[in-house]
Design a protein around this motif. Structure first.
Motif, mmCIF file in Angstrom:
data_model
loop_
_atom_site.group_PDB
_atom_site.id
_atom_site.type_symbol
_atom_site.label_atom_id
_atom_site.label_comp_id
_atom_site.label_asym_id
_atom_site.label_seq_id
_atom_site.Cartn_x
_atom_site.Cartn_y
_atom_site.Cartn_z
ATOM 1 N N SER A 1 43.081 -20.675 20.383
ATOM 2 C CA SER A 1 42.006 -21.117 19.499
ATOM 3 C C SER A 1 41.850 -22.637 19.565
ATOM 4 C CB SER A 1 42.363 -20.667 18.086
ATOM 5 O OG SER A 1 41.397 -21.113 17.196
ATOM 6 N N GLY A 2 40.606 -23.107 19.663
ATOM 7 C CA GLY A 2 40.355 -24.545 19.672
ATOM 8 C C GLY A 2 40.418 -25.186 21.046
ATOM 9 N N CYS A 3 40.653 -24.392 22.112
ATOM 10 C CA CYS A 3 40.810 -24.985 23.448
ATOM 11 C C CYS A 3 39.460 -25.262 24.115
ATOM 12 C CB CYS A 3 41.668 -24.101 24.342
ATOM 13 S SG CYS A 3 40.860 -22.579 24.846
ATOM 14 N N GLY A 4 38.360 -24.849 23.482
ATOM 15 C CA GLY A 4 37.039 -25.191 24.011
ATOM 16 C C GLY A 4 36.253 -24.044 24.624
ATOM 17 N N LYS A 5 36.698 -22.814 24.433
ATOM 18 C CA LYS A 5 36.036 -21.655 25.038
ATOM 19 C C LYS A 5 34.577 -21.532 24.598
ATOM 20 C CE LYS A 5 38.951 -18.674 23.219
ATOM 21 N NZ LYS A 5 39.837 -19.583 22.447
ATOM 22 N N SER A 6 34.356 -21.589 23.278
ATOM 23 C CA SER A 6 32.991 -21.406 22.764
ATOM 24 C C SER A 6 32.092 -22.554 23.208
ATOM 25 C CB SER A 6 32.999 -21.316 21.238
ATOM 26 O OG SER A 6 33.674 -20.150 20.839
ATOM 27 N N THR A 7 32.639 -23.761 23.208
ATOM 28 C CA THR A 7 31.851 -24.913 23.636
ATOM 29 C C THR A 7 31.438 -24.748 25.108
ATOM 30 O OG1 THR A 7 33.106 -26.273 22.088
ATOM 31 C CG2 THR A 7 31.843 -27.435 23.781
ATOM 32 N N LEU A 8 32.377 -24.277 25.920
ATOM 33 C CA LEU A 8 32.066 -24.046 27.334
ATOM 34 C C LEU A 8 30.963 -23.002 27.478
ATOM 35 C CD1 LEU A 8 32.603 -24.343 30.372
ATOM 36 C CD2 LEU A 8 34.400 -22.608 30.148
ATOM 37 N N SER A 58 32.059 -33.622 23.535
ATOM 38 C CA SER A 58 32.792 -33.911 22.300
ATOM 39 C C SER A 58 31.903 -33.621 21.110
ATOM 40 C CB SER A 58 33.207 -35.387 22.254
ATOM 41 O OG SER A 58 34.050 -35.680 23.334
ATOM 42 N N TYR A 59 32.550 -33.385 19.959
ATOM 43 C CA TYR A 59 31.830 -33.334 18.681
ATOM 44 C C TYR A 59 32.249 -34.589 17.935
ATOM 45 C CZ TYR A 59 31.330 -28.375 19.874
ATOM 46 O OH TYR A 59 31.057 -27.180 20.501
ATOM 47 N N GLY A 60 31.419 -35.596 17.894
ATOM 48 C CA GLY A 60 31.838 -36.870 17.311
ATOM 49 C C GLY A 60 33.044 -37.386 18.081
HETATM 50 N N1 LIG Z 1 30.477 -27.888 15.441
HETATM 51 C C1 LIG Z 1 31.627 -28.555 15.601
HETATM 52 N N2 LIG Z 1 31.853 -29.732 14.996
HETATM 53 C C2 LIG Z 1 33.012 -30.404 15.162
HETATM 54 N N3 LIG Z 1 34.028 -29.972 15.936
HETATM 55 C C3 LIG Z 1 33.871 -28.800 16.578
HETATM 56 C C4 LIG Z 1 32.674 -28.029 16.437
HETATM 57 N N4 LIG Z 1 32.808 -26.914 17.200
HETATM 58 C C5 LIG Z 1 34.023 -26.988 17.760
HETATM 59 N N5 LIG Z 1 34.661 -28.125 17.395
HETATM 60 C C6 LIG Z 1 35.998 -28.538 17.850
HETATM 61 O O1 LIG Z 1 35.997 -28.559 19.275
HETATM 62 C C7 LIG Z 1 37.197 -28.013 19.799
HETATM 63 C C8 LIG Z 1 36.882 -26.802 20.666
HETATM 64 O O2 LIG Z 1 36.314 -25.792 19.844
HETATM 65 P P1 LIG Z 1 35.771 -24.394 20.387
HETATM 66 O O3 LIG Z 1 34.942 -24.642 21.586
HETATM 67 O O4 LIG Z 1 35.135 -23.700 19.250
HETATM 68 O O5 LIG Z 1 37.138 -23.694 20.823
HETATM 69 P P2 LIG Z 1 37.498 -22.118 20.911
HETATM 70 O O6 LIG Z 1 36.235 -21.358 21.032
HETATM 71 O O7 LIG Z 1 38.380 -22.038 22.118
HETATM 72 O O8 LIG Z 1 38.270 -21.791 19.673
HETATM 73 C C9 LIG Z 1 38.077 -27.715 18.590
HETATM 74 O O9 LIG Z 1 38.919 -28.801 18.372
HETATM 75 C C10 LIG Z 1 37.085 -27.553 17.468
HETATM 76 O O10 LIG Z 1 37.675 -27.890 16.245
#
Ligand SMILES: Nc1ncnc2c1ncn2[C@@H]1O[C@H](COP(=O)(O)OP(=O)(O)O)[C@@H](O)[C@H]1O
Ligand SMILES: [Mg+2]
Lengths: 233, 195
Positions: free
Chosen positions: A42-49, A16-18
């Protein structure tokens, strides 16, 4: 287990982010040499993964495995060393150092790893050549088109001959035809090197370059069958 | 005939022809050919299209000949009746020009088996049934998209193949977007269909 462990593994990864949950329990395997596309809205968590798999972000819960070792518990220094030696990363834009020429940019990771100047330059030139941009060796990023910059960035990500390339929307800022040229080069070179590629994209046409697709939805991998494509090659 | 009458005549000939006939006409505009070579030229230029049967080629030549768009232009000496070669006529050339200039209507009515299936699934079954279908269809589309991409990036791929694959990929991509939004909307749609 009788099968060899996958090269990359995620087991119940939560992040999680916060208060914003980004990953809600992701489990997946990627085999060595495989090209997988991670897709989803968009926003499904791809980059975070991708950041968790690459050891850039630490999960709140769950495990990340690389070649049978659990890496999410490693120190920042140990993960950073792993990234330098085993992984390459490629983002949408902004990875090239504006003040350096293409050849200097591509040589940089080798210089940081202690390779000598001459050897680093030779390797850089050869990688620029493999990406079809040898003629740009002495050009700075500001004088290149977006597609040329991404080819140089790809050369830079691959110059250390990583085992895994993590690419996050690498053609997201390019027009279709230019993006195809970058992807075509990337996939060809990855296959030649047997580099594993984790390719994040929201575009089905980009995912078409992969062997397999991992579809995400709301912070989880979609195992409902929406996972689009079949098993490994 | 006045030019207008000629145009009307050409138009009515053209509207009776399927587009593969115009491709054959176009190939004959490059040079006279007999049916066998014509079929091979067609398959070679449109490698991703359904191959034309010989029967279809000869039937089309017969029809084009009857309409005065092509004319027999000699025989190969060592061959039977199938070796008649055909040349395009001025009327054929005019028909081809008209066809090339005519803009195709951007499908005014949406007719798609995909759409029909989802609608009927909701009518006779439930949201789950519709989702199962949409999901399976999506997988089939993605598999095909990957095959076409592999074909495009294969070493030595010809531009004929690449451009035909591009066309198919763009359409699959459009379907895939529709499949995804429909998956997202299918529950709401079900309520409406059953209301
Ligand atoms: N640095 C960050 N701070 C707060 N929230 C974030 C941050 N990065 C991503 N999020 C949130 O985490 C969720 C997943 O984001 P992200 O992994 O970037 O998805 P994707 O790459 O699929 O668009 C989204 O709801 C996004 O708003
Ligand atoms: Mg992202």
């Amino acid at each position: 287990m009788t099968e060899p462990p996958a090269q990359l593994q995620a087991r119940g990864v939560v992040r999680s982010y916060g208060a914003t949950p980004a990953l809600r329990g992701v489990t997946l395997d990627v085999a060595e040499g495989e090209i997988v596309a991670v897709t989803g809205p968009s926003g499904c968590g791809k980059s975070t993964l991708l950041h968790c798999l690459a050891g850039i972000l630490r999960p709140d819960a769950g495990e990340i495995g690389y070649r049978g070792q659990r890496i999410d518990t490693w120190s920042e220094a140990a993960r950073s060393r792993l990234r330098r030696t085993e992984f390459g990363v490629l983002f949408q834009f902004g990875q090239l150092v504006a003040e350096l020429t293409a050849a200097e940019n591509v040589a940089l990771p080798l210089l940081l790893a202690g390779t000598g100047r001459r050897a680093a330059r030779t390797a850089a030139l050869s990688w620029l050549d493999r990406l079809g941009v040898a003629d740009l060796a002495d050009t700075r990023p500001g004088e290149m088109s977006g597609g040329q910059q991404q080819r140089c960035a790809t050369a830079r990500a691959l110059v250390t001959e990583p085992r895994v390339l993590f690419a996050d929307e690498p053609t997201g800022a390019l027009d279709t035809l230019t993006g195809e040229q970058v992807l075509g080069h990337l996939v060809r070179v990855a296959r030649e090197q047997r580099t594993t590629v984790v390719l994040v994209t929201h575009d089905a046409r980009v995912a078409g370059y992969a062997d397999r697709e991992i579809a995400m939805r709301d912070g989880t991998v979609d195992h409902s069958g929406l996972g689009l494509v079949g098993g490994p090659r | 005939m006045t030019p207008e009458r000629v145009d009307t005549a050409i138009h009515s000939v053209n509207s009776g022809l399927v587009s593969s006939s115009h491709v054959l006409l176009g190939l004959l505009a490059v040079g006279a050919m007999h049916g066998y070579d014509l079929k091979r030229a067609y398959d070679n230029r449109l490698p991703q299209a359904k191959p034309l049967g010989y029967g279809q080629v000869y039937a089309t030549l017969g029809r084009l000949s009857r309409d005065g768009l092509v004319t027999p232009a000699g025989q190969d000496r060592d061959a039977g009746p199938d070796r008649t070669s055909y040349a395009i006529t001025p009327a054929g050339r005019a028909a081809l020009d008209e066809w090339l200039a005519a803009v195709e209507p951007p499908a005014p009515h949406v007719a798609s088996t995909l759409l029909n299936k989802v609608m009927v699934a909701l009518l006779v079954a439930d949201v789950d049934r519709a989702r199962r279908y949409l999901t399976a269809q999506r997988r089939a589309h993605t598999d095909r998209l990957r095959e076409l991409t592999a074909l495009k990036i294969a070493p030595g791929a010809r531009l004929d193949d690449v451009i035909a694959a591009d066309y198919a990929i763009a359409h699959l991509d459009a379907d895939l977007r529709w499949l995804q939004t429909t998956l997202d909307r299918v529950a709401d749609w079900h309520r409406e269909v059953r209301a």
